[in-house]
Design a protein around this motif. Structure first.
Motif, short mmCIF file in Angstrom:
data_model
loop_
_atom_site.label_atom_id
_atom_site.label_comp_id
_atom_site.label_asym_id
_atom_site.label_seq_id
_atom_site.Cartn_x
_atom_site.Cartn_y
_atom_site.Cartn_z
N ARG A 24 0.81 -1.17 -0.01
CA ARG A 24 0.12 -0.14 -0.15
C ARG A 24 0.82 1.09 0.12
O ARG A 24 0.42 2.29 -0.79
N LYS A 25 1.89 1.25 0.66
CA LYS A 25 2.94 2.43 0.87
C LYS A 25 3.51 2.60 -0.54
O LYS A 25 3.80 3.66 -0.84
N LEU A 26 3.74 1.53 -1.17
CA LEU A 26 4.49 1.52 -2.43
C LEU A 26 3.62 2.65 -3.59
O LEU A 26 4.40 3.16 -4.25
N VAL A 27 2.57 2.49 -3.50
CA VAL A 27 1.86 3.57 -4.54
C VAL A 27 1.86 4.86 -4.29
O VAL A 27 2.37 5.61 -4.87
N SER A 28 1.83 5.30 -2.73
CA SER A 28 2.02 6.53 -2.35
C SER A 28 3.61 6.91 -2.50
O SER A 28 3.90 7.89 -2.89
N GLN A 29 4.52 5.97 -2.35
CA GLN A 29 5.99 6.25 -2.50
C GLN A 29 6.30 6.54 -3.96
O GLN A 29 7.09 7.32 -4.22
N ARG A 30 5.52 5.69 -4.88
CA ARG A 30 6.22 5.96 -6.18
C ARG A 30 5.47 7.06 -6.66
O ARG A 30 5.99 7.84 -7.55
N THR A 31 4.06 7.57 -6.00
CA THR A 31 3.46 8.85 -6.51
C THR A 31 4.50 9.93 -6.04
O THR A 31 4.68 10.83 -6.88
N ILE A 32 5.03 9.95 -4.83
CA ILE A 32 5.84 10.79 -4.47
C ILE A 32 7.25 11.06 -5.40
O ILE A 32 7.77 12.01 -5.73
N ASP A 33 7.67 9.89 -5.54
CA ASP A 33 8.94 9.88 -6.42
C ASP A 33 8.57 10.36 -7.88
O ASP A 33 9.43 11.05 -8.55
N ALA A 82 2.18 12.19 0.72
CA ALA A 82 3.09 11.74 2.03
C ALA A 82 2.18 11.71 3.27
O ALA A 82 2.67 10.92 4.11
N ILE A 83 1.04 12.54 3.11
CA ILE A 83 0.06 12.01 4.22
C ILE A 83 -0.32 10.38 4.13
O ILE A 83 -0.27 9.76 5.39
N ASN A 84 -0.85 10.20 2.92
CA ASN A 84 -1.06 8.58 3.09
C ASN A 84 -0.06 7.67 3.28
O ASN A 84 -0.36 6.52 3.81
N LEU A 85 1.09 8.04 2.91
CA LEU A 85 2.47 7.25 3.20
C LEU A 85 2.55 7.26 4.91
O LEU A 85 2.78 6.44 5.41
N ALA A 86 2.25 8.30 5.35
CA ALA A 86 2.51 8.29 6.93
C ALA A 86 1.40 7.78 7.69
O ALA A 86 1.53 7.21 8.75
#
Length: 777
Positions: free
Chosen positions: A260-269, A462-466
């Motif tokens: 689930r974090k992977l989506v947010s992290q890839r979005t941030i990247d 970033a919020i979703n990742l946190a």
């Protein structure tokens, strides 16, 4: 008819007790069952005593639906169905990737065992300070080491290479070695608790350990409509099993969270990468805008347009003024050159040159003054001449001034026209510049809005990742049962009892099924139920006295043949008219089935009840009666009578037994080359007819029916045929031959006698209970 009815009745009784007989058939081997039961129970006790205790550890988790609470109620919600595919989740949990992470997390490829007197038990950790030197990925093949804790140090053996290592002071740190680990005594564990104990350290490759763990972990859904999963594992160490399940749940949860974090992290990247390009594009657009303004001398399009129009209007007004002044200058010049000297020049016609206007005023005053002098003084008056000279000079000055002013105006006009064209061109370029500038501004606004949108999305990601939600909810952490699931004493003992019964039963069943030999009367009944069994002769091969030589003998041999002699009378046809002797043939399928033994003892049993009995040895090919009575086989006998027409059969009679005065025997005699021809030459029939008159029973020991045709050639002379079958010797298929002989009528009035029946298989005929033969007496 009565005999046949009795026989049918007997067979029906036998059929009704088949189950009982089958049970009795197995119970005869009860020592086998008893021994097997004892062995199995002892084995079960030893197994329970020394078998490792296996405990089951389980945990429960709930798979969380990521979309839960975000969607409107659907049919799945209405019918209480989950949107989660539990089969997929089970496959993920038990996947090699997850298991490998668990193995690495707990370092499961390094295992520890405590060696006992009988068994070796796996333990969670060593009761020593252990430091692994070899990297898990460097283990490519299994390694095993035995650690013996002695009084003065450690004795370590490599179980693969059988190489030994000695370490003093209970530490491996004080000596160089190539072992993949270091150990020393733990400060928290007293030495007395581990003294003289033996531990085994095993190193296995990551892959094999992960595959082994994958096979051990079981995952199943709880119920059909539930989203709960039960994880279970079986092992000797409860602590290790609980660690494995707890770590497995953590790794699986982290894996879901990572996904689930992977989506947010890839979005941030992605946004960070786009920020770089957007910043470059915005800088390029702003630079282009700056260059465009500098190139087109633009500060602000609207202001510059208004200023351009104003400048154009001013330029056109100036151009109009200059053209007007030029026209007035030309008119003044024309007036100056065309007028007479006495004409006055027009004044204040609009020429903006003050010099010219002053000269015109001065010129007009000079002209008026001249004219006054001419009228008063005359034309030749020096004053007049001076005044005319004055007028001429002024006119020349005005002319030069007008020319200079005209040149000036023309120059200014050309400049004004050029400036006016410039202003007109600038104004005409304003729409195109505005269009181009708006295009640049539009690109700038697009990039700025995209930049702001990505900035907003980066904050959201970033919020979703946190605040990423977990993928599972742990309902129950790993719990181990108090009692082992294996071995279970009740099941083990029940299995031992069952095995103690089934193993000998199975062995006996296979023996019975694979045994093609005749065993008991039931085997005969199954093949030919229409032929009665009139006797079962027990097996007395271990006894020396197997001949019924004493009429008063009460031995098992005597009793069995008394029963047979009694039953023979039931199969003999009733006598009509003059009483004559009964002819009873004793035959068999093949040699070795005991027909001679039965015929001899049957004749003695009949003789013991004061019946006159003649025993004839009609097996001319393989005579055996002389062996049983210890007579010379070369004595005259049946073959001599059949061959020699002058030979009297009575001269061949011998007395074999002193206690049987009514018993006579005719041996087979010398073995002839053509027994079949001798038996069918008519003399044997004559012998039988003559013997019928002198004896009550004529017992004929004939040849086997399968091997030769001798018996069949003389079968018409018999009143009854006793067909001998030997237990554990006669093939069951041979009974079909005797059945065919009976059905075809080639043998008359057949009845079976089973010879060599074991004492446990023998029955009193038609009674269904065992005789206990015991000792003689």
């Amino acid at each position: 008819m009565e005999n046949q009815l009795n026989n049918n009745y007997t067979f029906k009784e036998e059929d009704s007790v088949d189950l009982k007989q089958e049970i009795a058939r197995y119970l005869r081997y009860w020592p086998w069952f008893a021994i097997t039961l004892v062995v199995m129970l002892i084995s079960a006790y030893m197994y329970l005593r020394y078998a490792p205790r296996i405990y089951e550890t389980y945990s429960k988790i709930k798979i969380l639906d990521e979309s839960e609470g975000l969607e409107l109620p659907t049919s799945a919600f209405i019918f209480k169905r989950t949107n989660i595919n539990l089969e997929n989740e089970i496959e993920i949990i038990t996947s090699y990737l997850i298991m490998e992470r668990v193995v690495r997390e707990l370092n499961l490829n390094t295992s520890f065992y405590e060696e006992g007197t009988i068994q070796t038990t796996q333990i969670d950790t060593l009761p020593l300070q252990f430091e692994q030197l070899i990297l898990p990925d460097s283990i490519v093949k299994p390694l095993s080491y035995k650690v013996q804790i002695e009084n003065n140090g450690f004795h370590i053996s490599n179980l693969t290479t059988e190489k030994d290592f000695e370490f003093s002071k209970h530490s491996t740190y004080n000596k160089n070695h190539n072992l993949p680990f270091n150990i020393k005594l733990s400060e928290n564990i007293p030495f007395s608790q581990i003294e003289n104990k033996v531990f085994i350290i095993k190193f296995n490759p990551i892959k094999s350990t992960a595959l082994g763990l994958k096979a051990k972990v079981q995952v199943e859904a709880i119920g059909d409509l539930s989203d709960l999963l039960k994880l279970s594992i079986k092992g000797e160490s409860k602590e290790l099993s609980e660690k494995i399940l707890n770590t497995l749940m953590t790794v699986f949860d982290d894996d879901g969270i990572t996904d689930r974090k992977l989506v947010s992290q890839r979005t941030i990247d992605f946004i960070e990468e786009r920020f770089v390009f957007l910043a470059q594009e915005l800088d390029s657009i702003e630079i282009n805008q700056e260059v465009f303004k500098e190139k087109n001398n633009i500060v602000d399009i609207a202001t510059d347009a208004e200023l351009g129009l104003e400048q154009r209007a001013q330029s056109e007004e100036e151009l109009f003024r200059l053209q007007n002044q030029l026209t007035l200058s030309k008119l003044l010049d024309n007036s100056l050159n065309t007028n007479s000297e006495s004409d006055l020049l027009p004044a204040n016609i609009g020429i903006e040159n003050t010099g010219i206007n002053a000269l015109i005023s001065e010129y007009n005053l000079a002209v008026i003054n001249r004219d006054k002098l001419v009228s008063s003084a005359g034309a030749n008056n020096p004053t007049v001449r001076l005044a005319e000279s004055r007028v001429a000079d002024l006119k020349s000055n005005i002319n030069r001034s007008i020319k200079a002013y005209t040149n000036q105006l023309e120059t200014s006009l050309r400049q004004s026209k050029s400036r006016n064209q410039k202003f007109a061109g600038r104004v005409s370029q304003i729409p195109e510049q505005e269009r181009l500038f708006k295009a640049i501004q539009r690109q700038q606004k697009i990039k700025e809005s995209l930049y702001l949108l990505l900035l907003q999305k980066r904050e959201e990601a970033a919020i979703n990742l946190a605040i990423t939600e977990p993928s599972i909810k742990i309902v129950e952490r790993a719990l181990s049962g108090t009692y082992p699931i294996s071995p279970k004493p009740r099941i083990v003992y029940a299995g031992a009892l069952l095995g103690g019964l089934l193993i000998p039963f199975g062995v006996l069943y296979l023996m019975f099924m694979l045994n093609t030999k005749l065993n008991s009367k039931e085997d005969i009944i199954k093949v030919s139920s229409k032929i009665p069994v009139i006797g079962e002769i027990p097996d007395f091969k271990k006894r020396k006295d197997i001949i019924f030589d004493n009429p008063n003998d009460l031995s098992p041999i005597a009793e069995s043949f008394r029963i047979l002699s009694s039953n023979v009378n039931y199969i003999l046809p009733p006598v009509e008219g003059e009483k004559k002797g009964k002819v009873v043939y004793c035959t068999s399928s093949i040699k070795g089935e005991g027909k001679t033994y039965v015929s001899l003892n049957l004749s003695l049993a009949l003789s013991s009840i004061n019946e006159r009995v003649l025993l004839i040895g009609a097996d001319l090919r393989n005579p055996q009666i002389h062996v049983l009575i210890n007579e010379d086989k070369r004595k005259f006998g049946l073959s001599d009578y059949l061959y020699d027409p002058d030979f009297n059969w009575r001269s061949a009679i011998i007395k074999g037994f002193d206690k049987h005065p009514h018993h006579n025997i005719i041996l087979s005699g010398n073995i002839p080359p053509n027994p079949a021809n001798l038996l069918t030459n008519g003399r044997f029939e004559k012998l039988i007819e003559e013997a019928r008159d002198e004896y009550d029973y004529i017992i004929v020991d004939t040849a086997p029916t399968v091997l030769v045709t001798d018996t069949l050639l003389i079968s018409n002379l018999a009143d009854a045929t006793i067909y001998i079958a030997r237990a554990n010797y006669t093939e069951k298929n041979l009974l079909k031959f005797s059945k065919e002989l009976n059905e075809s009528g080639r043998l008359k009035n057949i009845a079976y006698v089973i010879n060599g029946v074991g004492q446990k298989n023998s029955y009193g005929y038609n009674y269904g209970y065992n005789y206990d033969y015991g000792n003689d007496g």
